[in-house]
Design an enzyme around this catalytic site. Structure first.
Site, PDB file in Angstrom:
ATOM      1  N   SER A  76     -25.226  -8.807  84.800  1.00 38.38           N
ATOM      2  CA  SER A  76     -23.940  -7.948  85.797  1.00 38.38           C
ATOM      3  C   SER A  76     -23.102  -7.923  85.692  1.00 38.38           C
ATOM      4  CB  SER A  76     -24.307  -8.377  87.176  1.00 38.38           C
ATOM      5  OG  SER A  76     -25.240  -8.280  87.478  1.00 38.38           O
ATOM      6  N   HIS A 247     -34.707  -7.037  92.906  1.00 40.32           N
ATOM      7  CA  HIS A 247     -35.465  -8.418  93.169  1.00 40.32           C
ATOM      8  C   HIS A 247     -36.296  -8.427  93.947  1.00 40.32           C
ATOM      9  CE1 HIS A 247     -32.564  -9.508  89.552  1.00 40.32           C
ATOM     10  NE2 HIS A 247     -31.666  -9.356  89.684  1.00 40.32           N
TER      11      HIS A 247
HETATM   12 ZN   LIG Z   1     -29.360  -8.403  89.156  1.00 38.93          ZN
END
Ligand SMILES: [Zn+2]
Length: 349
Positions: A76, A247
């Site tokens: 990210s 995740h």
């Molecule tokens: Zn991530």
């Protein structure tokens, strides 16, 4: 003679026939990032919501290539830097290019042109995606440095988690003088040129367990604040925890976070309908989980899903655009082009 003609042309552009000044109105920009929100996450969220999503309103759709400077699978920080600053960089790096040069973000460019600026996130405000709009650090994990850089930035308004990075610091420096934390209701009429609101008092990231959707309220409150000040604005809204559900390989986590994000998208679409001089972009920084829907029934839209990884994947992600200049965002392009297209919009090119 040429100079005189140029001057006359300028005068004609600036003044209309009645002699009134008609400068081009700056375009408001709302950039919404669903962290880890690939097409499968959108599809799962849509079916979980009775086969509906606010994204169906959008006029133009593109695809963005998410790879970072060295890796096909981005994180990210690198992808945030690509949107925010227009340059590919290494995974983990915020607001700097591959040669360690500091980059200016679209938020800072907008600020220098007289815009109001806001950041809204359902993770910590010093987390990679929001931080890519104001921080310049070699590692996304330098949270204390990032918090300090936020306090020194001219951002007008932010809403997110992570209060501890401002209060309980190893350097014992208590960041308060430049950021006013507002632990009051969103609708408060308190007025300040610089406001920060932390979602929670626990000083931790704002976790999903049983929480009500809040992004819609947060965006409404921000738009309301900015409308009172009658200036153009740039707002970044992140649905942070779609990624965390990926995740965790938890489909319910993903769909509930998508629903929260989708509610905020509805707020933004309504705002554009009422204020056409606004560009709305909804995209993702990458896909998370390698999610696929493998079986399902149209009755109640129930489905089974499967994950390929506990990390991110390299699949291209969609870019939805609506309002002024939305057409620029159709096609297939690098994630850095999202910065370029926003900059073109701000510069009215
Ligand atoms: Zn991530």
């Amino acid at each position: 003679m040429k100079i005189k003609n140029a001057l006359l042309l300028t005068l004609f552009t600036v003044f209309n026939v009645t002699g009134q000044k008609t400068p081009e109105t700056p375009v408001n920009i709302i950039l919404m990032i669903g962290d880890g929100m690939g097409l499968s996450q959108i599809t799962a969220g849509m079916y979980s919501n009775g086969n509906k999503t606010a994204l169906e309103e959008f006029e133009y759709i593109g695809l963005s290539k998410t790879h970072s400077s060295e890796n096909l699978v981005t994180d990210s920080a690198a992808s945030g830097t690509a949107f925010a600053c227009g340059k590919k960089t290494m995974n983990g790096v915020l607001g700097m290019d591959i040669n360690n040069n500091k980059l200016s973000s679209i938020l800072e460019i907008c600020k220098s042109r007289g815009y109001l600026t806001g950041l809204i996130s359902t993770s910590s405000i010093v987390h990679a995606t929001p931080a890519s709009f104001y921080a310049n650090v070699r590692s996304r994990h330098q949270y204390e440095d990032i918090a300090l850089q936020l306090s020194e930035n001219n951002i007008d308004y932010f809403i997110g988690g992570g209060e501890k990075h401002f209060k309980k610091r190893n350097d014992k420096y208590f960041i308060r003088n430049k950021i006013i934390t507002l632990n009051a209701a969103y609708g408060s009429k308190l007025y300040s040129n610089k406001l920060g609101f932390f979602f929670n008092n626990e000083m931790d990231d704002f976790l999903y367990d049983g929480r009500k959707p809040q992004l819609d309220e947060a965006l409404l409150a921000t738009l309301d604040k900015f409308d009172q000040r009658e200036k153009p604005f740039f707002i970044m809204v992140e649905g942070s925890q779609i990624d965390w559900g990926g995740h965790a390989n938890e489909i319910d986590y993903i769909t509930s976070e998508f629903k929260d994000f989708d509610g905020a998208i509805s707020v933004a679409v309504n705002y554009v309908n009422a204020n056409p001089n606004t560009l709305l972009i909804v995209t993702a920084d990458h896909e998370t989980g390698g999610l696929a829907i493998t079986f399902g029934k149209t009755k109640a839209y129930t489905f089974k899903s499967d994950f390929n990884t506990g990390g991110h994947s390299a699949t291209m992600v969609p870019v939805f655009s609506y309002g002024t200049c939305a057409k620029k965002f159709s096609g297939i392009y690098e994630n850095t082009a999202i910065f370029d297209k926003m900059l073109e919009t701000v510069e009215r090119k």
